[in-house]
Design a protein around this motif. Structure first.
Motif, PDB file in Angstrom:
ATOM      1  N   GLU A   1      43.219  53.473  25.230  1.00  0.00           N
ATOM      2  CA  GLU A   1      42.665  52.465  26.132  1.00  0.00           C
ATOM      3  C   GLU A   1      41.638  53.078  27.089  1.00  0.00           C
ATOM      4  OE1 GLU A   1      47.185  51.474  25.964  1.00  0.00           O
ATOM      5  OE2 GLU A   1      45.879  53.211  25.638  1.00  0.00           O
TER       6      GLU A   1
ATOM      7  N   ARG B   1      38.431  53.869  25.350  1.00  0.00           N
ATOM      8  CA  ARG B   1      37.666  52.647  25.094  1.00  0.00           C
ATOM      9  C   ARG B   1      36.944  52.204  26.365  1.00  0.00           C
ATOM     10  NH1 ARG B   1      41.525  49.904  22.552  1.00  0.00           N
ATOM     11  NH2 ARG B   1      42.380  49.074  24.490  1.00  0.00           N
ATOM     12  N   ASP B   2      37.656  52.266  27.508  1.00  0.00           N
ATOM     13  CA  ASP B   2      37.023  51.900  28.776  1.00  0.00           C
ATOM     14  C   ASP B   2      35.881  52.857  29.122  1.00  0.00           C
ATOM     15  OD1 ASP B   2      38.816  49.843  29.002  1.00  0.00           O
ATOM     16  OD2 ASP B   2      40.155  50.892  30.391  1.00  0.00           O
TER      17      ASP B   2
ATOM     18  N   GLN C   1      34.047  54.542  27.031  1.00  0.00           N
ATOM     19  CA  GLN C   1      32.912  54.282  26.134  1.00  0.00           C
ATOM     20  C   GLN C   1      32.089  53.104  26.628  1.00  0.00           C
ATOM     21  OE1 GLN C   1      34.082  53.299  22.107  1.00  0.00           O
ATOM     22  NE2 GLN C   1      32.196  54.096  21.257  1.00  0.00           N
ATOM     23  N   ARG C   2      32.775  52.108  27.204  1.00  0.00           N
ATOM     24  CA  ARG C   2      32.065  50.931  27.704  1.00  0.00           C
ATOM     25  C   ARG C   2      31.299  51.245  29.003  1.00  0.00           C
ATOM     26  NH1 ARG C   2      37.072  47.893  27.244  1.00  0.00           N
ATOM     27  NH2 ARG C   2      37.249  46.937  25.185  1.00  0.00           N
TER      28      ARG C   2
ATOM     29  N   SER D   1      43.977  43.952  22.575  1.00  0.00           N
ATOM     30  CA  SER D   1      43.693  45.306  23.069  1.00  0.00           C
ATOM     31  C   SER D   1      44.938  46.178  23.149  1.00  0.00           C
ATOM     32  CB  SER D   1      43.026  45.232  24.448  1.00  0.00           C
ATOM     33  OG  SER D   1      43.901  44.638  25.393  1.00  0.00           O
TER      34      SER D   1
END
Length: 326
Positions: free
Chosen positions: A121, A124-125, A127-128, A277
């Motif tokens: 998680e 992913r955060d 990467q954003r 998610s």
């Protein structure tokens, strides 16, 4: 076995090793036991080395194999091809299930550690946003120190996971109706009843085989009792878990899930879990893959060598244990 299984599992090195301990019938591997070539091979066969895609060894097949005494399976479960006729004949049966358990346990350990730190998680955060989070603000729910891991079933895989967890600072719980509290203590874990396993576990790893008694065993009530943010890992069979209840719990944000198996397998394209998610879904890859197939071949070759030497199998499958095996 299927031609694909034969090519994947048995490398030239493996075949050469097998040929050193037995008179190996000419290749390619048989995947249809009704052909003329198959019947010629079966007529003189004392042992079959089987694999994924093996046809059922029923009474007709056995009638064509009057000398057959043993089956060495180069994969896990023998339920798909070893029939009652095999047991009635008194065939000795071996399986590479113990070898296939190792990568599944490694996958499980990796997922326990990764999800303890919320790695997927947070990656992913990251990467954003391209901005690193403030690690000093992470909550007590992040990390692997003194986490409680629950193991559902002391199967071959479950026991290997317990072994792999020993170097870490985890409290490990076990529920298995066929294991006593004293036996669990010998494994280094605490035996608990099924409801307590779910209420206390920060991570719950499912390793029970799919049997009539275990279908839907991981119920809505059990999942609802898990701590908020807990992780359910399933590398066993999808139908052991109530799929609808799991979907609601994960997509609702109550718990997270790592699913190497689902019910059905594969989930429909529009299934809510794909977009959830809190769910990591992998394509049934925890078991042996790539160079790990060599371990299956090596195990099969070693079993053939033991049997040919009169030493019996190191990994026998017993008919009386089939009710408890995957």
């Amino acid at each position: 076995m299927s031609p694909q299984a034969a090519e994947a599992v048995f490398t030239p090195r493996s075949l050469a090793a097998l040929a050193e301990v037995c008179d190996l019938a000419p290749l390619p591997a048989l995947n249809d036991l009704t052909t003329v070539r198959a019947k010629e091979a079966l007529a003189g066969a004392e042992l079959l080395v089987t694999g994924w895609g093996c046809p059922r060894l029923d009474a007709d097949v056995l009638a064509a194999a009057p000398l057959l005494k043993a089956v060495v399976h180069s994969a896990g479960s023998v339920r798909g091809h070893v029939t009652d006729a095999c047991w009635e004949r008194g065939l000795a049966v071996s399986s590479a299930a113990a070898a296939n358990a190792l990568p599944v346990a490694e996958y499980t350990l990796a997922m326990i550690l990764l999800h303890g730190k919320h790695v997927l998680e947070r990656a992913r955060d990251f990467q954003r946003s391209r901005v690193r989070d403030n690690w000093l603000l992470t909550t007590g729910h992040t990390g692997n120190y003194r986490r409680t891991v629950g193991i559902l079933s002391a199967s071959l895989i479950g026991r290997r996971v317990i072994e792999l967890l020993k170097p870490f600072d985890f409290e490990v719980l076990l529920y298995d109706p066929y294991v006593s509290p004293a036996e669990a203590a010998e494994l280094g874990v605490e035996w608990v009843e099924l409801p307590e396993l779910f209420t206390r576990s920060d991570v719950l790893s499912v390793h029970t085989p799919l049997l009539p008694a275990t279908r839907g065993l991981v119920s809505r009530a059990l999942m609802d009792s898990m701590p908020v943010g807990a992780v359910l890992i399933n590398t066993a069979r999808g139908a052991v878990v109530d799929q609808e209840a799991l979907t609601e719990a994960v997509c609702g944000g109550r718990i997270r899930a790592v699913l190497d198996v689902t019910d059905p397998e594969v989930l429909p394209p529009d299934h809510p879990l794909w977009a959830c998610s809190g769910a990591l879904i992998t394509p049934h890859l925890a078991g042996s893959q790539g160079n790990e197939w060599e371990r299956l071949a090596d195990t099969a070759v070693a079993e053939v060598a033991r049997w040919a030497a009169g030493d019996g199998f190191a990994h026998p499958v017993r008919r009386e244990r089939l009710a408890f095996l995957a």
